[in-house]
Structure formats: structure tokens, C-alpha cells
Write an enzyme that holds these catalytic residues in place. Structure first.
Site, mmCIF file in Angstrom:
data_model
loop_
_atom_site.group_PDB
_atom_site.id
_atom_site.type_symbol
_atom_site.label_atom_id
_atom_site.label_comp_id
_atom_site.label_asym_id
_atom_site.label_seq_id
_atom_site.Cartn_x
_atom_site.Cartn_y
_atom_site.Cartn_z
ATOM 1 N N HIS A 1 0.837 -1.194 0.000
ATOM 2 C CA HIS A 1 0.000 0.000 0.000
ATOM 3 C C HIS A 1 0.875 1.248 0.000
ATOM 4 O O HIS A 1 2.092 1.162 0.187
ATOM 5 C CB HIS A 1 -0.952 0.017 1.207
ATOM 6 C CG HIS A 1 -0.261 0.047 2.535
ATOM 7 N ND1 HIS A 1 -0.196 -1.034 3.381
ATOM 8 C CD2 HIS A 1 0.418 1.040 3.161
ATOM 9 C CE1 HIS A 1 0.480 -0.715 4.464
ATOM 10 N NE2 HIS A 1 0.871 0.538 4.351
HETATM 11 P P1 TYD Z 1 -1.751 -2.776 7.602
HETATM 12 O O1 TYD Z 1 -1.377 -1.332 7.643
HETATM 13 O O2 TYD Z 1 -2.457 -3.266 6.381
HETATM 14 O O3 TYD Z 1 -0.466 -3.690 7.884
HETATM 15 P P2 TYD Z 1 0.853 -3.996 7.004
HETATM 16 O O4 TYD Z 1 1.038 -2.880 6.030
HETATM 17 O O5 TYD Z 1 1.949 -4.075 8.003
HETATM 18 O O6 TYD Z 1 0.667 -5.321 6.338
HETATM 19 O O7 TYD Z 1 -2.623 -3.097 8.887
HETATM 20 C C1 TYD Z 1 -3.001 -4.424 9.264
HETATM 21 C C2 TYD Z 1 -4.258 -4.349 10.138
HETATM 22 O O8 TYD Z 1 -3.989 -3.627 11.343
HETATM 23 C C3 TYD Z 1 -5.410 -3.626 9.442
HETATM 24 O O9 TYD Z 1 -6.610 -4.325 9.791
HETATM 25 C C4 TYD Z 1 -5.451 -2.270 10.096
HETATM 26 C C5 TYD Z 1 -4.872 -2.504 11.474
HETATM 27 N N1 TYD Z 1 -4.102 -1.338 11.984
HETATM 28 C C6 TYD Z 1 -4.587 -0.595 13.035
HETATM 29 O O10 TYD Z 1 -5.686 -0.858 13.570
HETATM 30 N N2 TYD Z 1 -3.846 0.459 13.500
HETATM 31 C C7 TYD Z 1 -2.646 0.783 12.966
HETATM 32 O O11 TYD Z 1 -1.992 1.752 13.418
HETATM 33 C C8 TYD Z 1 -2.140 0.010 11.855
HETATM 34 C C9 TYD Z 1 -0.830 0.329 11.204
HETATM 35 C C10 TYD Z 1 -2.891 -1.054 11.404
#
Ligand code: TYD
Length: 144
Positions: free
Chosen positions: A56
Site C-alpha cells: 500500500h
Molecule cells: P496494515 O497497515 O495493512 O499492515 P501492514 O502494512 O503491516 O501489512 O494493517 C493491518 C491491520 O492492522 C489492518 O486491519 C489495520 C490494522 N491497523 C490498526 O488498527 N492500527 C494501525 O496503526 C495500523 C498500522 C494497522
């Protein structure tokens, strides 16, 4: 690459005390060592082998990534260029500004990736679809 750079933090080692090694101490001050006010901290731990995370971009969010233990590889890209950066030193951080597509992989066992962020969590602020990212990023980069 615009909006991506390494930040070197202080790595304080007390070499005067040869009898009793003190290890390393790294201070990080919001707004000084980090070019924004830190609003949120999160960390990735116990990531299973062969997991790839990220996929992303963020519209405005700024982040600094730090690997406090072990090693992790970060891919940062725009529609025009891509860089691979290995984080394995707790005294160095990777700044990622807006509109950079990122992927994180090759997490070593026991690795700890800490992320300092400029905003509270807001799903609206993510771009998770790669095609939409390329369209928006091309416009954004024209204005740079
Ligand atoms: P995501 O940002 O997609 O993780 P990565 O890029 O590391 O794979 O987030 C994973 C899950 O965690 C998603 O359901 C959103 C949640 N999340 C939060 O609730 N708070 C946060 O600060 C972050 C970064 C993620």
C-alpha cells in the site's frame, strides 16, 4: 528517490567503561531526529517466515521505520523507480513520505520492526489498490 531517505540516529556507546560494557543507547526525539511530530507508534513482531506485508501507499502519512532486532527488507517504489533497503541497525531509520508504494519482507526470526507515524490510524488515508496508486502517484509526481 523523493520522499525516501535514511536517517542516522545517535548511537551512544560508553567506551570509557571497559570493565562493564554498557551496550548501545539510541535516543529519538520527535520533531528533531524525526521530521514530524510522532502521533502513533506500532510494531511488527513474530512475522512468520516468507510473509510479505505492506502492499500500500499513504496519501499524506509520513513514517520512519526502525528495525530494533534482526533484519527486514523494505521495497519502496513509485510508478517510475524502485529501491530495496535492508534495515538491520537500530541506529538507522528509513523515512517514507507520502505517495510511496511499500512492501516489507524477509523478516528474520525474532525481528522487531517499529514504525513511527505522523498521524493517527486512518484507513481512508491508505491506497491499497496498485492501479489506483499508479494513477494518483503519476499526478502527484507531476506536481513535485
Ligand atoms: P496494515 O497497515 O495493512 O499492515 P501492514 O502494512 O503491516 O501489512 O494493517 C493491518 C491491520 O492492522 C489492518 O486491519 C489495520 C490494522 N491497523 C490498526 O488498527 N492500527 C494501525 O496503526 C495500523 C498500522 C494497522
Amino acid at each position: 528517490m523523493n520522499n525516501v531517505r535514511m536517517i542516522e540516529f545517535k548511537d551512544i556507546v560508553d567506551e570509557n567503561n571497559k570493565e562493564r560494557p554498557m551496550g548501545h543507547l539510541t535516543p529519538i526525539e520527535s520533531g528533531q531526529d524525526i521530521p514530524f511530530e510522532i502521533k502513533r507508534i506500532y510494531y511488527l513482531t513474530r512475522v512468520p517466515e516468507n510473509t510479505i506485508r505492506g502492499f500500500h501507499s499513504h496519501k499524506e502519512l509520513q513514517q520512519v521505520l526502525l528495525c530494533l532486532n534482526g533484519r527486514v527488507t523494505i521495497s519502496v517504489a513509485t510508478p517510475y523507480e524502485k529501491e530495496l533497503i535492508t534495515l538491520d541497525d537500530p541506529a538507522r531509520g528509513l523515512y517514507i513520505g507520502p505517495m510511496i508504494w511499500r512492501e516489507m519482507y524477509d523478516f528474520s526470526p525474532g525481528s522487531v520492526l517499529v514504525v513511527l507515524a505522523s498521524q493517527h490510524y486512518n484507513e481512508e488515508e491508505y491506497i491499497r489498490d496498485y492501479r489506483s496508486y499508479c494513477e494518483i502517484a503519476q499526478e502527484y509526481l507531476k506536481g513535485e
